[in-house]
Design an enzyme around this catalytic site. Sequence first.
Site, PDB file in Angstrom:
ATOM      1  N   HIS A  68       0.871  -1.269  -0.019  1.00  0.00           N
ATOM      2  CA  HIS A  68       0.064  -0.055   0.043  1.00  0.00           C
ATOM      3  C   HIS A  68       0.609   1.118  -0.016  1.00  0.00           C
ATOM      4  CE1 HIS A  68      -3.439   2.123   0.136  1.00  0.00           C
ATOM      5  NE2 HIS A  68      -4.157   1.439   1.065  1.00  0.00           N
ATOM      6  N   ASP A 111      -2.148   2.280  -4.595  1.00  0.00           N
ATOM      7  CA  ASP A 111      -3.505   2.579  -3.813  1.00  0.00           C
ATOM      8  C   ASP A 111      -4.702   1.573  -3.885  1.00  0.00           C
ATOM      9  OD1 ASP A 111      -2.334   5.104  -3.051  1.00  0.00           O
ATOM     10  OD2 ASP A 111      -2.811   6.005  -4.878  1.00  0.00           O
TER      11      ASP A 111
END
Length: 416
Positions: free
Chosen positions: A387, A391
């Site tokens: 992450h 995204d």
Amino acid sequence: MEIEVKIPSVGESVKEATIAQWFKRDGEAVQKDEPLFAIETDKVTLEVVSPAGGMLRIKLQEGETAAIGTLAAVVDSDKAQGRPEPEEEKNEPEKAGTPAASETPVIADKRMPEEKESPVLSPAVRNLVAQHKLNAADIEGSGRNGRITKADVLTHLEKNETQQASASTEQTEEKKTCLEETDEDLVERKPMSSIRKRIAQHLVAAKQNTAMLTTFNEIDMSGIMAARAHYKDAFKTKYGVSLGFMSFFIKACTTALMEFPQINAFIDGDDIIYHHYVHMGIAIGGKRGLVVPVIRHAEKRSYAELEQSIVDFVDKIDRNQLALSDLEDGTFTISNGGVYGSLLSTPILNMPQSGILGMHKIEKRPVVVDDEIVVRPMMYIALSYDHRIVDGREAVTFLKRIKESIEDPQRIMLEI
């Protein structure tokens, strides 16, 4: 002539290896190119073959770890299999026709051993022996001229009972010992292999050094199963390899990775390294642990080339011939837990990669299609991603592209 067999180099980053298994025993005859032993490093397991035929002399034992280039064995080519050893000359008799002293004929005594006469028993003793099904020859007599008395029979019976009681006690104590085994007696301790240590370190590092997150979706496998069934015979005839589902998923992933390059990227310090190619890692479970060989430039490979690459990797793993170069430089990984029956799982990132796709078991389930409930072969898929550079929107959309490509295989052909 003694030929040295050393631990071979399997890559610049590998400095030592462990003797995982010997296929031959010390002093055994071996043939040229016959597998001698397997070495295990923190990344790969490899078989080492004999450079020549001859007699094997082992220098390193199973479980020993040594530096690359260390002498593991020697093969004595002067003692190759089938080459007879010189025999010592036999001593001849001093004179022809006259036997040597050691050859003096021995005349066997053909007389039969004297049979032991049956003891004479009184009627009372005979009845007692018959009642207890005894052999009179086994009873020691204390009477005149060694005759067996009633007391002798009773003493023999008492002796037998004592021996039986003693044997029963030993069996009871042995059974008691088994029942009294503690948990520690039932625990086995073995050192971790080099590969297992490396896997453990790699997985822990992935959990600690990435912001890993997983998103899920499901795929209706009807379309791809129909396409595979329709073309598999012609595919096998033309290319000599079976058409599996993995090549479809590799194609779907390479197409989606070009659309979302951050999932095909690495973090290097404060930089992001983007790859405009796909070196696809395929997770394969071997006897000694999970390995991830890499199909280079998978985006340029045909279905047949992809399937053949997988077959070649499996064969190399089975024969312990996977090279370190087969495991390097992957940019994305696919793991198929479905072959073991997994319905759903969360794959762990293969660092430094930023994404890994998890395939799972195909299972018929009721789904809604055009407002009707139908039974379809469904597969859950999972995308674990870092992450820090990927995204949620890109990850979810990437997984959606995989779903669209598999449910409608023509999309891959048209690259849309």
